[in-house]
Design a protein around this motif. Structure first.
Motif, short mmCIF file in Angstrom:
data_model
loop_
_atom_site.label_atom_id
_atom_site.label_comp_id
_atom_site.label_asym_id
_atom_site.label_seq_id
_atom_site.Cartn_x
_atom_site.Cartn_y
_atom_site.Cartn_z
N VAL A 1 0.87 -1.25 -0.02
CA VAL A 1 -0.07 0.04 -0.20
C VAL A 1 0.97 1.33 0.08
CG1 VAL A 1 -1.64 1.41 1.15
CG2 VAL A 1 -2.08 -1.29 1.25
N LEU A 57 4.80 5.94 -1.33
CA LEU A 57 4.76 7.14 -0.69
C LEU A 57 6.16 7.81 -0.19
CD1 LEU A 57 2.21 6.39 2.31
CD2 LEU A 57 2.06 7.50 0.13
N ARG A 58 6.17 8.92 -0.26
CA ARG A 58 7.59 10.18 0.04
C ARG A 58 7.80 9.53 1.65
NH1 ARG A 58 5.36 15.41 -0.99
NH2 ARG A 58 6.46 15.71 1.11
N TYR A 75 5.68 10.97 4.38
CA TYR A 75 4.43 10.46 4.20
C TYR A 75 4.53 8.84 5.00
CZ TYR A 75 2.37 14.30 2.02
OH TYR A 75 1.78 15.45 1.48
N ILE A 113 -2.91 16.24 5.98
CA ILE A 113 -2.91 15.58 4.60
C ILE A 113 -4.12 15.71 3.70
CG2 ILE A 113 -2.47 13.60 3.56
CD1 ILE A 113 -0.38 12.94 5.73
N ILE A 118 -1.59 19.34 2.26
CA ILE A 118 -0.53 19.69 3.06
C ILE A 118 0.11 21.23 2.56
CG2 ILE A 118 1.58 18.82 1.83
CD1 ILE A 118 0.77 18.02 5.25
N LEU A 123 -3.78 9.46 0.63
CA LEU A 123 -2.43 9.60 0.05
C LEU A 123 -2.50 8.78 -0.96
CD1 LEU A 123 -0.07 9.05 3.09
CD2 LEU A 123 -0.39 11.28 1.80
N LEU A 124 -3.25 7.65 -1.20
CA LEU A 124 -3.04 6.73 -2.38
C LEU A 124 -3.84 7.57 -3.61
CD1 LEU A 124 -3.45 3.39 -0.90
CD2 LEU A 124 -1.24 4.53 -1.69
N PRO A 162 -3.04 12.67 -3.49
CA PRO A 162 -1.90 12.82 -2.68
C PRO A 162 -1.96 14.29 -2.34
CG PRO A 162 -1.13 11.79 -4.28
CD PRO A 162 -2.72 11.91 -4.49
N THR A 215 3.45 19.61 -2.98
CA THR A 215 4.10 18.28 -3.00
C THR A 215 5.64 18.33 -2.73
OG1 THR A 215 4.44 18.77 -5.41
CG2 THR A 215 2.30 17.68 -5.01
#
Lengths: 306, 288
Positions: A92, A96-97, A100, B231, B235, B276-277, B280, B288
């Motif tokens: 999942v 992500l960065r 995160y 989030i 952000i 987030l998915l 984002p 970003t």
């Protein structure tokens, strides 16, 4: 303290530090090698602990199991289950960065802690699981020694496996991604897959560390898996030892654990009413220590060799 | 679920949403300007809540009078922490700040425990009698929390919109390099970012303590929903954090009628990961 007590303490110290070394080596795969943040170490540690606790303890009516299996089965299963959880999480969160990912892994550890605390049928809830078998072997003498031997074997196994991985093409790919993600993409590498592999590989050792912890104490409860202890201390160990360097991870575990438990010996001599507060003072000092390391020696005691 | 139960949960959700928003704004602004996830934000809120406790017990002030003291004190603490620690890592990789702030979280939490002990406290003992309006129970504390939050957010909005500093802050959040070459004094903006982040954090901490009880883990426990708020809202977008906070607060409360309330924090986590998915940048398009 007589000599026997001192020796027993030294064995216990080395065993516990060794358990942390296994976990720090796992973190070194995720962070040192692959550059992935994981602030959810406590979660994978807990998965490993509970897996072996359920598999190796004696049957109980109030929860699932125990299955009374050999300890070695518990250890292997702990690694596998921790890896599976990491696979599900990483699948999942792979894209992500860093920042995160840090938040997401805190969340994962928190969710695992909630499950451990509330699912009585599985984990016996806040009462915890007692009666996890400890190692004993008549042919080797008292059990503290054999536990130390087992932990030492696990440290060597983790070190050898991770060093081999680091030196392999797979390890070089991880470094390439960490240092230059775009370059690695341009070279046609599957970044997401490589990251996931490193995350899962590292988590397996965190699970192993958790399982060893369960067998060292013979009792686990959700309180042991808060973020302060396993997560933060392991991060301090890896950073102080030198992230990216496997010897550094082991050295950091012993040095930080020496500071941590050494100060505990000192504060335990304080009057009873201060002992509780002393724990807070030690945490405060560890929090400051990490700032000092980050400012003055960010590469750690043993810097990464490239 | 009857309509009354539903509205009652919405009210609870707005109260916790207001608290999440106060923390989430700080997280969002700090992220926007300093480009790192400030993991010590929850513990900064806890620190503020305890400062208010000190003012209440030593000066015998009412909560509302102790609030500005806690806000100023926490703002000063935030500036000091930045000056002593975070400032040194501005040129380092952002992960160094993540680790550093995790350490600071521990330092703040332990300091609170050293000074005030591990036990639970309340600001004022005694039971407050809720107002009953159309079968809905509304606690006076809840009215105070929501009204004060609105006042604080309006003040913050006026600051961002009409003052030079507020404009500089927005400029820096949008594009730090452009702001710098346009003559914005970036270090001054950073100081004010901490002042505002710290002050709002203290307010959130005091309100959560008013609604529940003080203990050293008070706001570490809501770090996840606050980050979720920041989030979800996008952000670097303080207004988004307000919307995100309310959304998270209300969904968390509503979820208690379907699932075990013990899993409330997991609800915030699931929403956050989903955002987030799939989006984002959050509801309002964030940095970003």
């Amino acid at each position: 303290m007589d000599m026997g007590g001192l020796l027993n303490y030294a064995i216990f110290f080395a065993t516990f530090a060794g358990i942390f070394a296994v976990v720090a080596l796992g973190l070194n795969v995720q962070w040192g090698l692959s550059g992935q943040f994981n602030f959810g170490i406590a979660g994978f540690f807990a998965v490993g602990s509970y897996t072996t606790a359920i598999l190796t303890s004696e049957p109980v009516a109030t929860r699932i199991g125990g299955f009374d299996l050999p300890i070695v089965v518990g250890l292997i299963a702990a690694m596998i289950l921790s890896a599976l959880v990491a696979w599900a999480v990483g699948w999942v969160t792979a894209g992500l960065r860093t920042d995160y990912l840090a938040i997401a892994t805190i969340g994962v550890a928190e969710c695992i802690r909630l499950i451990v605390k509330n699912e009585d049928w599985l984990t016996n809830g806040v009462r915890g699981i007692p009666g996890i078998p400890r190692l004993a072997a008549d042919w080797f003498g008292p059990s503290p020694w054999i536990m130390l031997l087992l932990v030492a074997a696990c440290v060597i196994f983790a070190y050898a496996a991770i060093e081999a991985a680091r030196a392999s093409p797979w390890g070089r790919l991880q470094l390439a991604i960490r240092e230059n993600e775009r370059g690695a993409t341009a070279a046609g590498k599957n970044i997401a897959r490589a990251r996931l592999e490193a995350f899962v590989f590292g988590a397996a050792f965190m699970g192993l560390g958790g399982a060893l912890y369960a067998h060292l104490f013979g009792f686990i409860s959700p309180e042991a898996f808060g973020p302060n202890f396993s997560t933060f201390l392991v991060w301090v160990m890896l950073i102080a030892g030198g992230s990216g360097n496997n010897k550094g991870a082991i050295l950091g575990s012993f040095v930080i654990w020496l500071i941590w438990s050494g100060t505990e010996i000192l504060t335990n001599r304080l009057p009873v009413e201060y002992v509780n507060q002393a724990g807070a003072l030690r945490l405060l000092l560890i929090g400051l220590l990490v700032q000092v390391v980050l400012i003055y020696r960010p590469q750690g005691l043993l810097p990464e060799k490239l | 679920m009857t309509i009354t139960d539903f509205l009652q949960l919405i009210i609870f959700g707005i109260v916790s949403g207001a608290i999440f928003a106060l923390g989430g704004i700080g997280i969002s602004v700090i992220f926007g300007i300093l480009r790192f996830a400030h993991l010590a934000h929850g513990d900064m809120m806890t620190f503020g809540a305890y400062l208010a406790l000190a003012a209440i017990t030593s000066l015998h002030l009412p909560v509302l009078a102790a609030l500005p003291i806690a806000m100023i004190g926490t703002a000063a603490a935030a500036i000091a922490i930045d000056y002593v620690f975070y400032r040194r890592f501005r040129q380092a990789r952002p992960v160094v700040l993540l680790i550093s702030s995790f350490g600071i979280a521990l330092v703040l939490r332990s300091a609170v425990q050293l000074i005030w002990g591990p036990g639970n406290y309340v600001y004022e003992s005694g039971i407050s009698i809720p107002y009953v309006i159309f079968d809905l129970r509304i606690k006076p504390d809840h009215l105070l929390i929501v009204a004060s939050t609105i006042a604080i957010i309006v003040a913050f909005h006026l600051f961002l919109t009409y003052t030079r500093l507020g404009k500089a802050m927005r400029a820096m959040s949008d594009d730090p390099d452009l702001a710098r070459v346009s003559g914005v004094d970036t270090e001054r903006v950073v100081v004010w970012t901490w002042a505002i982040g710290g002050a709002l954090a203290a307010a959130g901490g005091v309100f959560l303590a008013l609604d529940t009880q003080l203990n050293p883990l008070l706001c570490w426990n809501i770090l996840l929903p606050m980050f979720a708020a920041a989030i979800v809202g996008g952000i670097g977008r303080p207004y988004g954090a307000i919307a995100g906070g309310l959304l998270i607060g209300i969904v968390e409360e509503l979820s208690t009628s379907f699932i075990d309330p013990a899993y409330k924090p997991a609800v915030a986590f699931v929403i956050m990961v989903a955002v987030l998915l799939w989006r984002p940048t959050g509801i309002l398009k964030g940095t970003t």
